[in-house]
Design an enzyme around this catalytic site. Structure first.
Site, mmCIF file in Angstrom:
data_model
loop_
_atom_site.group_PDB
_atom_site.id
_atom_site.type_symbol
_atom_site.label_atom_id
_atom_site.label_comp_id
_atom_site.label_asym_id
_atom_site.label_seq_id
_atom_site.Cartn_x
_atom_site.Cartn_y
_atom_site.Cartn_z
ATOM 1 N N GLU A 13 -32.323 -17.402 27.137
ATOM 2 C CA GLU A 13 -32.610 -15.499 27.730
ATOM 3 C C GLU A 13 -32.424 -15.716 29.369
ATOM 4 O O GLU A 13 -34.359 -15.510 29.720
ATOM 5 C CB GLU A 13 -33.879 -14.704 26.989
ATOM 6 C CG GLU A 13 -33.650 -14.842 25.534
ATOM 7 C CD GLU A 13 -32.152 -13.550 25.332
ATOM 8 O OE1 GLU A 13 -32.187 -12.856 26.884
ATOM 9 O OE2 GLU A 13 -32.227 -13.392 24.578
ATOM 10 N N CYS B 231 -36.618 -10.120 34.724
ATOM 11 C CA CYS B 231 -35.122 -10.883 34.880
ATOM 12 C C CYS B 231 -34.003 -9.699 35.403
ATOM 13 O O CYS B 231 -33.554 -9.974 35.611
ATOM 14 C CB CYS B 231 -34.993 -11.325 33.598
ATOM 15 S SG CYS B 231 -35.683 -10.129 31.652
#
Ligand code: NAD
Length: 500
Positions: free
Chosen positions: A217, A251
């Site tokens: 991720e 993110c």
């Protein structure tokens, strides 16, 4: 300063969780539910301490921490407890008449085994515990490695995990980069990593030595595109929120904005307004007076300060920094070009570069960079939205909004290319930690009518397995006249293999 887990303690923990997984304990649905409930109590009993740790690490407002780090984890635990049987049940396969109706075909989800979950510091509770929830629900044993950069949260997790979770199957280890070598040398059945793409390469290389599957991720330079048909004020409000939340250390934050030249000045002006609102209505307050989350450490503070000092763009809002407190005010930089310092890497901070470009140029520029984790489209025209979606790729996308796709119930979350691979959230999380195992029991008479498949082979039986063009498409068809006729015989062949 934390004392990291000694190699000896890690070895003991590693052996324990491997033995427990082999014993079958974690496969039991009752064990999985019990552990999910224990995690609930870990969150519930210690919410104040969790908020205090997040305040210490990031100077976060408690509401912001509840909204980002706490609510998602608690909602997820309940969702997994209530859906566990459904999500883990054997699934029949639509295998046709012979294998599906006369025989038995199903998919079983087998827990992969011992998984190493490596967390990130920016949402150090959510990004560590959400994969843990999925791994428990899948029936895995777990080694949890919180990020050492969120020190207070790491220390709290190191204290609470052994107190609440079954220590024979779920263990926490603390380590910095230097201590990760021996931890990564060991063989796991799965590694789930959240963090940057540079370290991801180290993780992937270590995993490859053991052919261990990974979920990575990662992040990237996720842009927002604001077309001239967009509601500019709404776009500015959402973009300001994405940069203000956790000081842009997300993110999924907006990295930079492509603003159509027709609305770029208006967008810059509305961003100032919305950042003022974020800062309690104060007019462009100093960094020291800012109520925003701080930058995680001096290294990241200096990195952001360095990128800002080299920009050729025009700072129209903020730009005020206080290294002593690691406070960095929300900052808008207009007239940024693609070769600017602010475009040289993922910002992961509260700087918002604005590039004047229409959406067609934006599509081209996005294509020149690695696939980001997210793209945000602000437009009121479906044709523009479709063109941007068709011309780009990204982990996910929110339209006329930001970040929201990552919190959408039952939707997969993950990157593509440089922003990672693999998915989690809901059933996708269970699948990430499971082997999807096909189990087929053909009807007992099948071998009697398929004797010709066994040696000695004879080509005279080839007609029994020949594949014919049952769709009826013609030689010489062009791109323009693609019309596939799905015929009755095609459906029949699906139901009865070897038919026709
Ligand atoms: P990072 O890669 O520096 O650290 C993440 C984890 O890796 C930490 O637990 C750390 O201890 C470990 N680590 C660091 N160096 C290591 C090494 N040499 N060997 C083994 N392990 C090591 O990432 P970060 O700075 O914590 O996070 C920032 C990046 O993460 C950004 O790129 C951001 O976009 C990305 N991110 C992605 C997601 C997502 O869900 N996709 C979420 C948060 C952050």
């Amino acid at each position: 300063m934390t004392t990291y887990t000694s190699l000896e303690d890690f070895d003991t923990a590693y052996k324990t969780v491997n033995a427990t997984f082999k014993s079958g304990t974690t496969k039991d649905l009752k064990w999985r539910k019990w552990q999910l409930k224990q995690l609930w109590w870990l969150m519930e009993d210690n919410e104040k301490r969790i908020l205090a740790a997040l305040k210490k690490d990031l100077n976060r407002n408690d509401f912001e921490s509840i909204f980002t780090d706490v609510v998602g984890v608690k909602t997820d635990i309940l969702h997994h407890i209530s859906s566990l049987e459904k999500w883990t049940a054997d699934q029949p396969i639509d295998a046709g008449f012979i294998f599906g109706t006369l025989g038995k075909s199903k998919i079983r989800r087998e827990p992969l085994g011992v998984t190493l979950i490596i967390g990130a510091w920016n949402f150090p509770i959510m990004l560590t515990l959400q994969p843990v929830i999925a791994a428990i629900a899948a029936g895995c044993a777990i080694v949890i490695k919180p990020s050492e950069l969120a020190v207070a949260t790491q220390d709290l997790l190191m204290e609470l995990i052994p107190r609440y979770m079954d220590p024979s199957a779920i263990v926490a280890v603390s380590a910095g980069p230097a201590e990760m070598g021996p931890i990564l040398d060991r063989k796991y059945d799965h590694i789930f990593y959240t963090g940057g793409s540079k370290v991801a390469r180290i993780i992937a290389a270590a995993a490859a030595k053991h052919l261990t599957p990974t979920v990575l991720e990662l992040g990237g330079q996720g842009p927002a595109i604001v077309t001239k048909s967009a509601n500019v004020d709404l776009a500015a409000k959402k973009i300001a929120w994405a940069k203000y939340l956790n000081a842009g250390q997300i993110c999924l934050s907006v990295n930079h904005v492509f603003a159509d030249p027709a609305i770029a000045d208006e967008l810059v002006e509305r961003l100032s307004h919305w950042f003022d609102v974020c800062q309690n209505g104060g007019s462009k307050p100093t960094a020291a007076a800012s109520n925003m989350v701080t930058i995680i450490n001096e290294r990241n503070f200096d990195r952001l300060a360095g990128l800002l000092s080299q920009t050729e763009g025009k700072t129209t809002y903020g730009g005020d920094l206080d290294r002593a407190t690691k406070k960095f005010s929300p900052t808008v930089v207009a007239n940024v070009t693609l070769d600017d310092s602010l475009m040289s890497e993922e910002l992961f901070g509260p700087i918002c570069p604005i590039i004047k470009a229409d959406y067609k140029q934006a599509i081209k520029n996005i294509g020149d960079l690695p696939h980001p984790l997210a793209i945000y489209i602000f437009s009121s025209k479906q044709s523009e939205i479709d063109e941007i979606l068709g011309g780009t790729n990204s982990g996910g996308c929110s339209i006329n909004d930001v970040i929201i796709h990552a919190g959408t119930p039952n939707a997969p979350f993950g990157g593509v290319g440089e922003s990672g691979h693999g998915y989690y959230h809901g059933t996708y999380g269970i699948d990430a930690f499971s082997h999807i195992r096909t189990v087929v029991e053909p009807p007992s008479f099948l071998h009697k009518i398929t004797g010709f498949l066994y040696p000695p082979f004879d080509v005279k039986h080839a007609s029994k397995i020949a594949v014919k063009n049952k769709l009826g498409f013609k030689r010489g068809e062009t791109l323009q006249d693609q019309k596939i006729k799905v015929g009755f015989l095609w459906r029949l062949q699906q139901l009865i293999p070897f038919a026709g």
